[in-house]
Design a protein around this motif. Structure first.
Motif, PDB file in Angstrom:
ATOM      1  N   VAL A  44       0.843  -1.196   0.000  1.00  0.00           N
ATOM      2  CA  VAL A  44       0.000   0.000   0.000  1.00  0.00           C
ATOM      3  C   VAL A  44       0.881   1.249   0.000  1.00  0.00           C
ATOM      4  O   VAL A  44       0.622   2.210  -0.731  1.00  0.00           O
ATOM      5  CB  VAL A  44      -0.970  -0.001   1.205  1.00  0.00           C
ATOM      6  CG1 VAL A  44      -1.623   1.358   1.393  1.00  0.00           C
ATOM      7  CG2 VAL A  44      -2.026  -1.084   1.049  1.00  0.00           C
ATOM      8  N   GLY A  45       1.938   1.236   0.810  1.00  0.00           N
ATOM      9  CA  GLY A  45       2.850   2.379   0.878  1.00  0.00           C
ATOM     10  C   GLY A  45       3.517   2.664  -0.452  1.00  0.00           C
ATOM     11  O   GLY A  45       3.649   3.823  -0.857  1.00  0.00           O
ATOM     12  N   ARG A  46       3.926   1.617  -1.142  1.00  0.00           N
ATOM     13  CA  ARG A  46       4.544   1.802  -2.462  1.00  0.00           C
ATOM     14  C   ARG A  46       3.532   2.381  -3.454  1.00  0.00           C
ATOM     15  O   ARG A  46       3.854   3.267  -4.242  1.00  0.00           O
ATOM     16  CB  ARG A  46       5.099   0.478  -2.980  1.00  0.00           C
ATOM     17  CG  ARG A  46       6.346   0.028  -2.282  1.00  0.00           C
ATOM     18  CD  ARG A  46       6.923  -1.252  -2.915  1.00  0.00           C
ATOM     19  NE  ARG A  46       7.901  -1.830  -2.054  1.00  0.00           N
ATOM     20  CZ  ARG A  46       7.671  -2.791  -1.150  1.00  0.00           C
ATOM     21  NH1 ARG A  46       6.461  -3.303  -1.027  1.00  0.00           N
ATOM     22  NH2 ARG A  46       8.630  -3.257  -0.379  1.00  0.00           N
ATOM     23  N   LEU A  53       0.088   9.901  -3.013  1.00  0.00           N
ATOM     24  CA  LEU A  53      -1.004   9.961  -2.038  1.00  0.00           C
ATOM     25  C   LEU A  53      -0.409  10.134  -0.647  1.00  0.00           C
ATOM     26  O   LEU A  53       0.720   9.699  -0.392  1.00  0.00           O
ATOM     27  CB  LEU A  53      -1.835   8.678  -2.098  1.00  0.00           C
ATOM     28  CG  LEU A  53      -2.554   8.416  -3.427  1.00  0.00           C
ATOM     29  CD1 LEU A  53      -3.121   7.001  -3.455  1.00  0.00           C
ATOM     30  CD2 LEU A  53      -3.642   9.451  -3.643  1.00  0.00           C
ATOM     31  N   PRO A  54      -1.140  10.752   0.258  1.00  0.00           N
ATOM     32  CA  PRO A  54      -0.597  10.967   1.609  1.00  0.00           C
ATOM     33  C   PRO A  54      -0.362   9.633   2.333  1.00  0.00           C
ATOM     34  O   PRO A  54      -1.132   8.688   2.142  1.00  0.00           O
ATOM     35  CB  PRO A  54      -1.676  11.794   2.311  1.00  0.00           C
ATOM     36  CG  PRO A  54      -2.909  11.623   1.509  1.00  0.00           C
ATOM     37  CD  PRO A  54      -2.491  11.280   0.112  1.00  0.00           C
ATOM     38  N   GLU A  92       3.702   2.674  12.897  1.00  0.00           N
ATOM     39  CA  GLU A  92       4.804   2.022  12.184  1.00  0.00           C
ATOM     40  C   GLU A  92       4.508   1.970  10.688  1.00  0.00           C
ATOM     41  O   GLU A  92       5.386   2.207   9.860  1.00  0.00           O
ATOM     42  CB  GLU A  92       5.037   0.618  12.747  1.00  0.00           C
ATOM     43  CG  GLU A  92       6.251  -0.076  12.199  1.00  0.00           C
ATOM     44  CD  GLU A  92       7.578   0.569  12.580  1.00  0.00           C
ATOM     45  OE1 GLU A  92       8.602   0.181  11.985  1.00  0.00           O
ATOM     46  OE2 GLU A  92       7.622   1.449  13.454  1.00  0.00           O
ATOM     47  N   VAL A  93       3.268   1.678  10.320  1.00  0.00           N
ATOM     48  CA  VAL A  93       2.868   1.636   8.913  1.00  0.00           C
ATOM     49  C   VAL A  93       3.058   3.020   8.275  1.00  0.00           C
ATOM     50  O   VAL A  93       3.615   3.136   7.177  1.00  0.00           O
ATOM     51  CB  VAL A  93       1.403   1.163   8.783  1.00  0.00           C
ATOM     52  CG1 VAL A  93       0.874   1.399   7.368  1.00  0.00           C
ATOM     53  CG2 VAL A  93       1.288  -0.310   9.155  1.00  0.00           C
ATOM     54  N   GLU A  98       5.850   6.901   4.792  1.00  0.00           N
ATOM     55  CA  GLU A  98       6.628   8.141   4.631  1.00  0.00           C
ATOM     56  C   GLU A  98       7.982   7.855   4.015  1.00  0.00           C
ATOM     57  O   GLU A  98       8.472   8.617   3.168  1.00  0.00           O
ATOM     58  CB  GLU A  98       6.787   8.832   5.990  1.00  0.00           C
ATOM     59  CG  GLU A  98       5.492   9.464   6.489  1.00  0.00           C
ATOM     60  CD  GLU A  98       5.548   9.913   7.937  1.00  0.00           C
ATOM     61  OE1 GLU A  98       6.470   9.492   8.678  1.00  0.00           O
ATOM     62  OE2 GLU A  98       4.653  10.691   8.344  1.00  0.00           O
ATOM     63  N   GLN A  99       8.585   6.732   4.399  1.00  0.00           N
ATOM     64  CA  GLN A  99       9.879   6.358   3.807  1.00  0.00           C
ATOM     65  C   GLN A  99       9.729   6.094   2.310  1.00  0.00           C
ATOM     66  O   GLN A  99      10.572   6.484   1.521  1.00  0.00           O
ATOM     67  CB  GLN A  99      10.458   5.130   4.507  1.00  0.00           C
ATOM     68  CG  GLN A  99      10.972   5.420   5.894  1.00  0.00           C
ATOM     69  CD  GLN A  99      11.442   4.150   6.593  1.00  0.00           C
ATOM     70  OE1 GLN A  99      11.032   3.036   6.255  1.00  0.00           O
ATOM     71  NE2 GLN A  99      12.281   4.318   7.602  1.00  0.00           N
ATOM     72  N   PHE A 100       8.646   5.401   1.937  1.00  0.00           N
ATOM     73  CA  PHE A 100       8.409   5.150   0.515  1.00  0.00           C
ATOM     74  C   PHE A 100       8.229   6.456  -0.238  1.00  0.00           C
ATOM     75  O   PHE A 100       8.744   6.633  -1.331  1.00  0.00           O
ATOM     76  CB  PHE A 100       7.187   4.257   0.299  1.00  0.00           C
ATOM     77  CG  PHE A 100       7.391   2.819   0.693  1.00  0.00           C
ATOM     78  CD1 PHE A 100       8.447   2.084   0.170  1.00  0.00           C
ATOM     79  CD2 PHE A 100       6.532   2.199   1.586  1.00  0.00           C
ATOM     80  CE1 PHE A 100       8.647   0.763   0.529  1.00  0.00           C
ATOM     81  CE2 PHE A 100       6.715   0.880   1.946  1.00  0.00           C
ATOM     82  CZ  PHE A 100       7.778   0.155   1.406  1.00  0.00           C
TER      83      PHE A 100
END
Length: 105
Positions: A44-46, A53-54, A92-93, A98-100
């Motif tokens: 999802v983060g990627r 997207l935020p 954590e998610v 944010e890192q992605f």
């Protein structure tokens, strides 16, 4: 110590061992379940990063917390504990997302 006390102590030791084995199995299930959950949240983060997207979705997070609190009540688990746990996981998610977004992952 008489035989009755020894038998009771042996039975208690056996019950304790069984409980501990169950706890160990459940801990393994928790770890593997969290690992699987994070695989999905990282995907999802990627996806969010690819579409700018935020990283956080407060409406979704509130919905998930309410859902988990209901599940906790059904399972006879303290809903406040469930909420703290999910808030920890969500933070954590979001950190991963944010890192992605920053291109660090």
């Amino acid at each position: 110590m008489n035989d009755a006390n020894l038998d009771a102590t042996d039975r208690a030791a056996e019950v304790l061992r069984e409980h501990r084995e169950s706890i160990d199995r459940l801990d393994a299930i928790l770890v593997y379940t969290l690992a699987e959950r994070f695989k999905h949240t990282q995907a999802v983060g990627r996806l969010k990063a690819a579409h700018t997207l935020p990283p956080s979705d407060p409406a979704r997070e509130a919905q998930q917390i309410a859902r988990l609190e209901r599940l906790a009540e059904e399972a006879d688990l303290d809903p406040a504990f469930a909420k703290k746990f999910l808030n920890f996981v969500i933070s954590e998610v979001i950190r991963h997302h944010e890192q992605f977004l920053e291109g660090d992952a």
